[in-house]
Design a protein around this motif. Structure first.
Motif, PDB file in Angstrom:
ATOM      1  N   VAL A  92       7.249  11.935  40.618  1.00 53.18           N
ATOM      2  CA  VAL A  92       8.610  12.136  40.125  1.00 53.18           C
ATOM      3  C   VAL A  92       8.628  12.709  38.720  1.00 53.18           C
ATOM      4  O   VAL A  92       9.238  13.758  38.459  1.00 53.18           O
ATOM      5  CB  VAL A  92       9.421  10.823  40.183  1.00 53.18           C
ATOM      6  N   ARG A  93       8.003  12.035  37.779  1.00 51.25           N
ATOM      7  CA  ARG A  93       8.080  12.482  36.386  1.00 51.25           C
ATOM      8  C   ARG A  93       7.473  13.877  36.187  1.00 51.25           C
ATOM      9  O   ARG A  93       8.087  14.721  35.516  1.00 51.25           O
ATOM     10  CB  ARG A  93       7.415  11.455  35.453  1.00 51.25           C
ATOM     11  N   PRO A  94       6.280  14.169  36.716  1.00 50.84           N
ATOM     12  CA  PRO A  94       5.750  15.532  36.552  1.00 50.84           C
ATOM     13  C   PRO A  94       6.662  16.601  37.152  1.00 50.84           C
ATOM     14  O   PRO A  94       6.875  17.666  36.540  1.00 50.84           O
ATOM     15  CB  PRO A  94       4.400  15.482  37.283  1.00 50.84           C
ATOM     16  N   ALA A  95       7.195  16.340  38.339  1.00 53.28           N
ATOM     17  CA  ALA A  95       8.056  17.324  38.998  1.00 53.28           C
ATOM     18  C   ALA A  95       9.358  17.527  38.227  1.00 53.28           C
ATOM     19  O   ALA A  95       9.803  18.667  38.026  1.00 53.28           O
ATOM     20  CB  ALA A  95       8.353  16.881  40.428  1.00 53.28           C
ATOM     21  N   LEU A  96       9.983  16.448  37.787  1.00 53.00           N
ATOM     22  CA  LEU A  96      11.224  16.572  37.027  1.00 53.00           C
ATOM     23  C   LEU A  96      10.992  17.311  35.709  1.00 53.00           C
ATOM     24  O   LEU A  96      11.813  18.128  35.285  1.00 53.00           O
ATOM     25  CB  LEU A  96      11.828  15.196  36.762  1.00 53.00           C
ATOM     26  N   GLY A  97       9.867  17.007  35.056  1.00 52.40           N
ATOM     27  CA  GLY A  97       9.553  17.694  33.809  1.00 52.40           C
ATOM     28  C   GLY A  97       9.385  19.185  34.014  1.00 52.40           C
ATOM     29  O   GLY A  97       9.879  19.997  33.210  1.00 52.40           O
ATOM     30  N   GLU A  98       8.707  19.572  35.084  1.00 53.59           N
ATOM     31  CA  GLU A  98       8.500  20.998  35.360  1.00 53.59           C
ATOM     32  C   GLU A  98       9.811  21.687  35.708  1.00 53.59           C
ATOM     33  O   GLU A  98      10.082  22.804  35.244  1.00 53.59           O
ATOM     34  CB  GLU A  98       7.495  21.164  36.493  1.00 53.59           C
ATOM     35  N   LEU A  99      10.635  21.035  36.508  1.00 55.93           N
ATOM     36  CA  LEU A  99      11.927  21.617  36.871  1.00 55.93           C
ATOM     37  C   LEU A  99      12.819  21.796  35.638  1.00 55.93           C
ATOM     38  O   LEU A  99      13.527  22.800  35.514  1.00 55.93           O
ATOM     39  CB  LEU A  99      12.629  20.726  37.897  1.00 55.93           C
ATOM     40  N   LYS A 100      12.762  20.833  34.737  1.00 53.32           N
ATOM     41  CA  LYS A 100      13.576  20.933  33.522  1.00 53.32           C
ATOM     42  C   LYS A 100      13.140  22.120  32.672  1.00 53.32           C
ATOM     43  O   LYS A 100      13.980  22.855  32.141  1.00 53.32           O
ATOM     44  CB  LYS A 100      13.469  19.628  32.720  1.00 53.32           C
ATOM     45  N   THR A 101      11.838  22.351  32.560  1.00 50.49           N
ATOM     46  CA  THR A 101      11.356  23.496  31.773  1.00 50.49           C
ATOM     47  C   THR A 101      11.712  24.819  32.442  1.00 50.49           C
ATOM     48  O   THR A 101      11.791  25.849  31.769  1.00 50.49           O
ATOM     49  CB  THR A 101       9.826  23.428  31.584  1.00 50.49           C
ATOM     50  N   MET A 102      11.952  24.804  33.751  1.00 46.27           N
ATOM     51  CA  MET A 102      12.358  26.001  34.473  1.00 46.27           C
ATOM     52  C   MET A 102      13.846  26.298  34.300  1.00 46.27           C
ATOM     53  O   MET A 102      14.340  27.329  34.761  1.00 46.27           O
ATOM     54  CB  MET A 102      12.036  25.846  35.961  1.00 46.27           C
ATOM     55  N   GLY A 103      14.563  25.396  33.671  1.00 43.64           N
ATOM     56  CA  GLY A 103      15.988  25.608  33.440  1.00 43.64           C
ATOM     57  C   GLY A 103      16.882  25.190  34.585  1.00 43.64           C
ATOM     58  O   GLY A 103      18.063  25.549  34.621  1.00 43.64           O
ATOM     59  N   VAL A 104      16.341  24.415  35.521  1.00 45.77           N
ATOM     60  CA  VAL A 104      17.141  23.922  36.641  1.00 45.77           C
ATOM     61  C   VAL A 104      17.884  22.663  36.198  1.00 45.77           C
ATOM     62  O   VAL A 104      17.287  21.745  35.636  1.00 45.77           O
ATOM     63  CB  VAL A 104      16.256  23.607  37.862  1.00 45.77           C
ATOM     64  N   GLY A 105      19.182  22.614  36.449  1.00 38.00           N
ATOM     65  CA  GLY A 105      19.966  21.443  36.095  1.00 38.00           C
ATOM     66  C   GLY A 105      19.699  20.301  37.060  1.00 38.00           C
ATOM     67  O   GLY A 105      19.800  20.477  38.278  1.00 38.00           O
ATOM     68  N   LEU A 106      19.341  19.146  36.544  1.00 41.33           N
ATOM     69  CA  LEU A 106      19.023  17.986  37.367  1.00 41.33           C
ATOM     70  C   LEU A 106      20.139  16.958  37.232  1.00 41.33           C
ATOM     71  O   LEU A 106      20.530  16.592  36.119  1.00 41.33           O
ATOM     72  CB  LEU A 106      17.681  17.377  36.942  1.00 41.33           C
ATOM     73  N   VAL A 107      20.638  16.501  38.372  1.00 37.74           N
ATOM     74  CA  VAL A 107      21.806  15.629  38.384  1.00 37.74           C
ATOM     75  C   VAL A 107      21.571  14.467  39.352  1.00 37.74           C
ATOM     76  O   VAL A 107      21.043  14.668  40.451  1.00 37.74           O
ATOM     77  CB  VAL A 107      23.074  16.402  38.827  1.00 37.74           C
ATOM     78  N   ILE A 108      21.952  13.272  38.944  1.00 36.72           N
ATOM     79  CA  ILE A 108      21.964  12.132  39.848  1.00 36.72           C
ATOM     80  C   ILE A 108      23.308  12.116  40.564  1.00 36.72           C
ATOM     81  O   ILE A 108      24.365  12.162  39.929  1.00 36.72           O
ATOM     82  CB  ILE A 108      21.776  10.802  39.094  1.00 36.72           C
ATOM     83  N   ALA A 109      23.284  12.073  41.889  1.00 38.35           N
ATOM     84  CA  ALA A 109      24.499  11.942  42.695  1.00 38.35           C
ATOM     85  C   ALA A 109      24.228  10.818  43.689  1.00 38.35           C
ATOM     86  O   ALA A 109      23.737  11.052  44.788  1.00 38.35           O
ATOM     87  CB  ALA A 109      24.840  13.243  43.400  1.00 38.35           C
ATOM     88  N   SER A 110      24.546   9.602  43.285  1.00 42.56           N
ATOM     89  CA  SER A 110      24.131   8.418  44.032  1.00 42.56           C
ATOM     90  C   SER A 110      25.320   7.592  44.493  1.00 42.56           C
ATOM     91  O   SER A 110      26.364   7.546  43.833  1.00 42.56           O
ATOM     92  CB  SER A 110      23.230   7.544  43.147  1.00 42.56           C
ATOM     93  N   SER A 111      25.144   6.917  45.628  1.00 41.14           N
ATOM     94  CA  SER A 111      26.147   5.987  46.118  1.00 41.14           C
ATOM     95  C   SER A 111      25.872   4.553  45.680  1.00 41.14           C
ATOM     96  O   SER A 111      26.586   3.639  46.088  1.00 41.14           O
ATOM     97  CB  SER A 111      26.225   6.053  47.650  1.00 41.14           C
ATOM     98  N   LEU A 112      24.842   4.357  44.864  1.00 36.56           N
ATOM     99  CA  LEU A 112      24.668   3.072  44.202  1.00 36.56           C
ATOM    100  C   LEU A 112      25.774   2.891  43.170  1.00 36.56           C
ATOM    101  O   LEU A 112      26.378   3.869  42.710  1.00 36.56           O
ATOM    102  CB  LEU A 112      23.310   2.999  43.509  1.00 36.56           C
ATOM    103  N   CYS A 113      26.039   1.658  42.769  1.00 38.86           N
ATOM    104  CA  CYS A 113      27.019   1.439  41.709  1.00 38.86           C
ATOM    105  C   CYS A 113      26.449   1.898  40.370  1.00 38.86           C
ATOM    106  O   CYS A 113      25.237   2.059  40.202  1.00 38.86           O
ATOM    107  CB  CYS A 113      27.450  -0.020  41.660  1.00 38.86           C
TER     108      CYS A 113
END
Length: 220
Positions: A92-113
């Protein structure tokens, strides 16, 4: 399929392996559902969301009774137990870090409270990666509702939703976004592929390369 401007994540099943027992407890206490064995917390979680949607019970974290007599703060407490028992996937952390450096917007869209989502991000030190965080509280509903709120200001065709369940694919399609299948279980993934996701990955490590491939295909 165009390269996405944003990727939406539901923590349950896509960022971490959650225990199924807390979701079974909520279903039993809130909707009087018999506890049945389940190997997949994700599928049972989406089953619980169907029950919540049908009952019109989409919010937690506020005082007062809800159908079945379970206090909403009790629902919140059990969801936090689920978060505390979750195991973050190692990629998770390596992939999210790489995606962030690529300029992709990362968003949580969850049905948890909202409290459970905040706890998840804090425990696993993931706050830095996400531009926005939608839960069923601030989105005003479950399933497609957080996805719909996450689309504000973004064209649906430029958004991807990562999901590992049939219900997740259905929710993504209902609002016109591309569902990318997280293939956690090979046998289940073969069945879900028949539901027409826009693509699939075995590991989050594959997600940055998948985005690069889409960008290369779209280049003139």
């Amino acid at each position: 399929m165009l390269a996405p401007e944003a990727i939406l994540f539901e923590p349950v099943g896509c960022l971490a392996e959650f225990p199924v027992e807390p979701f079974q407890e909520i279903a039993a206490r809130l909707f009087h559902r018999r506890r049945q064995p389940s190997k997949s917390a994700s599928r049972y979680y989406w089953h619980l969301l169907n029950l919540m949607e049908a009952a019109g019970n989409s919010r937690c974290g506020q005082r007062g009774p809800v159908p079945g007599g379970m206090e909403e703060l009790e629902v919140q407490a059990v969801e936090i137990q689920a978060v505390d028992g979750a195991s973050l996937y190692e990629d998770v952390r390596p992939a999210l870090g790489e995606l962030k450096t690529m300029g992709v917007g990362l968003v949580i869209a969850s049905s948890l409270c909202g409290t459970a989502v905040a706890r998840f991000l804090q425990v696993h030190r993931l706050e830095e990666f996400f531009l926005r965080v939608w839960s069923r509280d601030n989105a005003g509903g479950v399933k497609a509702a957080p996805i719909r709120r996450a689309l504000e200001g973004v064209k649906p065709e430029r958004v991807m939703v990562l999901t590992d369940t049939a219900e997740g694919i259905k929710a993504a399609k209902s609002v016109g976004v591309n569902a990318i299948l997280m293939m956690n279980e090979p046998e289940e993934a073969r069945k879900l592929a028949l539901r027409g996701p826009a693509g699939g990955i075995v590991s989050l490590h594959e997600l940055p390369d998948f985005i690069r491939l889409l960008a290369a295909q779209a280049a003139p």
